[in-house]
Design a protein around this motif. Structure first.
Motif, PDB file in Angstrom:
ATOM      1  N   ILE A   2       9.052  -6.153   0.444  1.00 40.79           N
ATOM      2  CA  ILE A   2       8.274  -6.322  -0.772  1.00 40.79           C
ATOM      3  C   ILE A   2       6.798  -6.354  -0.400  1.00 40.79           C
ATOM      4  O   ILE A   2       6.382  -7.069   0.499  1.00 40.79           O
ATOM      5  N   ASP A   3       6.016  -5.570  -1.118  1.00 35.18           N
ATOM      6  CA  ASP A   3       4.584  -5.537  -0.869  1.00 35.18           C
ATOM      7  C   ASP A   3       3.918  -6.601  -1.742  1.00 35.18           C
ATOM      8  O   ASP A   3       3.801  -6.442  -2.955  1.00 35.18           O
ATOM      9  N   VAL A   4       3.492  -7.678  -1.122  1.00 30.43           N
ATOM     10  CA  VAL A   4       2.934  -8.819  -1.836  1.00 30.43           C
ATOM     11  C   VAL A   4       1.651  -8.440  -2.569  1.00 30.43           C
ATOM     12  O   VAL A   4       1.466  -8.825  -3.726  1.00 30.43           O
ATOM     13  N   GLN A   5       0.795  -7.677  -1.920  1.00 32.00           N
ATOM     14  CA  GLN A   5      -0.462  -7.278  -2.559  1.00 32.00           C
ATOM     15  C   GLN A   5      -0.199  -6.431  -3.797  1.00 32.00           C
ATOM     16  O   GLN A   5      -0.796  -6.673  -4.843  1.00 32.00           O
ATOM     17  N   ALA A   6       0.654  -5.443  -3.689  1.00 28.22           N
ATOM     18  CA  ALA A   6       0.941  -4.572  -4.817  1.00 28.22           C
ATOM     19  C   ALA A   6       1.565  -5.360  -5.963  1.00 28.22           C
ATOM     20  O   ALA A   6       1.228  -5.142  -7.132  1.00 28.22           O
ATOM     21  N   THR A   7       2.445  -6.294  -5.643  1.00 29.63           N
ATOM     22  CA  THR A   7       3.066  -7.135  -6.661  1.00 29.63           C
ATOM     23  C   THR A   7       2.012  -7.973  -7.369  1.00 29.63           C
ATOM     24  O   THR A   7       2.020  -8.101  -8.597  1.00 29.63           O
ATOM     25  N   TYR A   8       1.090  -8.526  -6.614  1.00 29.27           N
ATOM     26  CA  TYR A   8       0.002  -9.313  -7.192  1.00 29.27           C
ATOM     27  C   TYR A   8      -0.817  -8.454  -8.162  1.00 29.27           C
ATOM     28  O   TYR A   8      -1.106  -8.880  -9.287  1.00 29.27           O
ATOM     29  N   TYR A   9      -1.166  -7.247  -7.742  1.00 28.53           N
ATOM     30  CA  TYR A   9      -1.963  -6.364  -8.595  1.00 28.53           C
ATOM     31  C   TYR A   9      -1.194  -5.979  -9.862  1.00 28.53           C
ATOM     32  O   TYR A   9      -1.768  -5.907 -10.945  1.00 28.53           O
ATOM     33  N   ARG A  10       0.091  -5.742  -9.732  1.00 32.39           N
ATOM     34  CA  ARG A  10       0.897  -5.408 -10.913  1.00 32.39           C
ATOM     35  C   ARG A  10       0.975  -6.585 -11.886  1.00 32.39           C
ATOM     36  O   ARG A  10       0.945  -6.401 -13.095  1.00 32.39           O
ATOM     37  N   ARG A  11       1.056  -7.780 -11.347  1.00 32.11           N
ATOM     38  CA  ARG A  11       1.056  -8.965 -12.222  1.00 32.11           C
ATOM     39  C   ARG A  11      -0.281  -9.124 -12.939  1.00 32.11           C
ATOM     40  O   ARG A  11      -0.317  -9.514 -14.105  1.00 32.11           O
ATOM     41  N   ARG A  12      -1.360  -8.844 -12.247  1.00 35.14           N
ATOM     42  CA  ARG A  12      -2.688  -8.897 -12.889  1.00 35.14           C
ATOM     43  C   ARG A  12      -2.772  -7.857 -14.005  1.00 35.14           C
ATOM     44  O   ARG A  12      -3.360  -8.103 -15.055  1.00 35.14           O
ATOM     45  N   ASN A  37      -5.304  -0.753 -16.246  1.00 36.61           N
ATOM     46  CA  ASN A  37      -5.125   0.524 -15.549  1.00 36.61           C
ATOM     47  C   ASN A  37      -5.701   0.479 -14.137  1.00 36.61           C
ATOM     48  O   ASN A  37      -5.125   1.051 -13.208  1.00 36.61           O
ATOM     49  N   HIS A  38      -6.813  -0.208 -13.979  1.00 37.90           N
ATOM     50  CA  HIS A  38      -7.406  -0.318 -12.637  1.00 37.90           C
ATOM     51  C   HIS A  38      -6.536  -1.174 -11.718  1.00 37.90           C
ATOM     52  O   HIS A  38      -6.380  -0.850 -10.538  1.00 37.90           O
ATOM     53  N   TRP A  39      -5.968  -2.274 -12.254  1.00 40.40           N
ATOM     54  CA  TRP A  39      -5.060  -3.087 -11.442  1.00 40.40           C
ATOM     55  C   TRP A  39      -3.867  -2.254 -10.989  1.00 40.40           C
ATOM     56  O   TRP A  39      -3.450  -2.326  -9.830  1.00 40.40           O
ATOM     57  N   LEU A  40      -3.313  -1.454 -11.915  1.00 45.33           N
ATOM     58  CA  LEU A  40      -2.176  -0.603 -11.546  1.00 45.33           C
ATOM     59  C   LEU A  40      -2.580   0.435 -10.501  1.00 45.33           C
ATOM     60  O   LEU A  40      -1.812   0.730  -9.582  1.00 45.33           O
ATOM     61  N   GLY A  41      -3.776   0.972 -10.652  1.00 47.42           N
ATOM     62  CA  GLY A  41      -4.274   1.925  -9.657  1.00 47.42           C
ATOM     63  C   GLY A  41      -4.382   1.292  -8.282  1.00 47.42           C
ATOM     64  O   GLY A  41      -4.031   1.920  -7.274  1.00 47.42           O
ATOM     65  N   LEU A  42      -4.857   0.057  -8.235  1.00 48.62           N
ATOM     66  CA  LEU A  42      -4.937  -0.654  -6.952  1.00 48.62           C
ATOM     67  C   LEU A  42      -3.549  -0.853  -6.349  1.00 48.62           C
ATOM     68  O   LEU A  42      -3.355  -0.662  -5.147  1.00 48.62           O
ATOM     69  N   ALA A  43      -2.591  -1.228  -7.182  1.00 46.54           N
ATOM     70  CA  ALA A  43      -1.220  -1.422  -6.694  1.00 46.54           C
ATOM     71  C   ALA A  43      -0.676  -0.128  -6.102  1.00 46.54           C
ATOM     72  O   ALA A  43      -0.093  -0.125  -5.014  1.00 46.54           O
ATOM     73  N   GLU A  44      -0.874   0.974  -6.810  1.00 47.91           N
ATOM     74  CA  GLU A  44      -0.382   2.265  -6.321  1.00 47.91           C
ATOM     75  C   GLU A  44      -1.094   2.678  -5.039  1.00 47.91           C
ATOM     76  O   GLU A  44      -0.474   3.228  -4.125  1.00 47.91           O
ATOM     77  N   HIS A  45      -2.376   2.393  -4.962  1.00 50.60           N
ATOM     78  CA  HIS A  45      -3.145   2.753  -3.766  1.00 50.60           C
ATOM     79  C   HIS A  45      -2.649   1.956  -2.555  1.00 50.60           C
ATOM     80  O   HIS A  45      -2.466   2.518  -1.464  1.00 50.60           O
ATOM     81  N   ILE A  46      -2.423   0.665  -2.745  1.00 50.71           N
ATOM     82  CA  ILE A  46      -1.915  -0.180  -1.657  1.00 50.71           C
ATOM     83  C   ILE A  46      -0.550   0.320  -1.195  1.00 50.71           C
ATOM     84  O   ILE A  46      -0.279   0.402   0.005  1.00 50.71           O
ATOM     85  N   GLU A  47       0.312   0.649  -2.145  1.00 50.34           N
ATOM     86  CA  GLU A  47       1.636   1.164  -1.779  1.00 50.34           C
ATOM     87  C   GLU A  47       1.518   2.477  -1.017  1.00 50.34           C
ATOM     88  O   GLU A  47       2.243   2.704  -0.040  1.00 50.34           O
ATOM     89  N   TRP A  48       0.608   3.320  -1.420  1.00 46.19           N
ATOM     90  CA  TRP A  48       0.386   4.591  -0.727  1.00 46.19           C
ATOM     91  C   TRP A  48      -0.111   4.337   0.697  1.00 46.19           C
ATOM     92  O   TRP A  48       0.385   4.944   1.654  1.00 46.19           O
ATOM     93  N   LEU A  49      -1.086   3.447   0.834  1.00 47.32           N
ATOM     94  CA  LEU A  49      -1.602   3.130   2.170  1.00 47.32           C
ATOM     95  C   LEU A  49      -0.502   2.586   3.072  1.00 47.32           C
ATOM     96  O   LEU A  49      -0.398   2.969   4.240  1.00 47.32           O
ATOM     97  N   HIS A  50       0.325   1.713   2.523  1.00 50.46           N
ATOM     98  CA  HIS A  50       1.415   1.151   3.330  1.00 50.46           C
ATOM     99  C   HIS A  50       2.438   2.213   3.702  1.00 50.46           C
ATOM    100  O   HIS A  50       2.995   2.183   4.796  1.00 50.46           O
ATOM    101  N   SER A  51       2.672   3.166   2.814  1.00 50.28           N
ATOM    102  CA  SER A  51       3.613   4.242   3.145  1.00 50.28           C
ATOM    103  C   SER A  51       3.045   5.118   4.259  1.00 50.28           C
ATOM    104  O   SER A  51       3.789   5.579   5.123  1.00 50.28           O
TER     105      SER A  51
END
Length: 67
Positions: A2-12, A37-51
């Motif tokens: 589980i990506d904690v950062q991405a989860t946090y951004y999605r909750r925001r 939309n920006h919070w979701l973008g951050l979540a997606e970006h973090i997930e991409w970086l981790h991938s």
């Protein structure tokens, strides 16, 4: 994992969307929607970086599949 950062951004993003739904002023509503939309973008970006990191780690450890 589980990506904690991405989860946090999605909750925001959820909180921002809830704030948008509750706002009476259309400009405030639009601003909260944009923030969501920006919070979701951050979540997606973090997930991409981790991938990317996982991919480079897999290649370094010899786990990559070569076709």
């Amino acid at each position: 994992m589980i990506d904690v950062q991405a989860t946090y951004y999605r909750r925001r993003a959820i909180v921002a969307r809830q704030s948008a739904a509750a706002a009476m002023d259309p400009y405030v509503k639009a601003a909260f929607a944009e923030v969501a939309n920006h919070w979701l973008g951050l979540a997606e970006h973090i997930e991409w970086l981790h991938s990317i990191r996982r991919g480079s780690h897999d290649r370094a450890s010899g786990d990559a599949i070569i076709s």
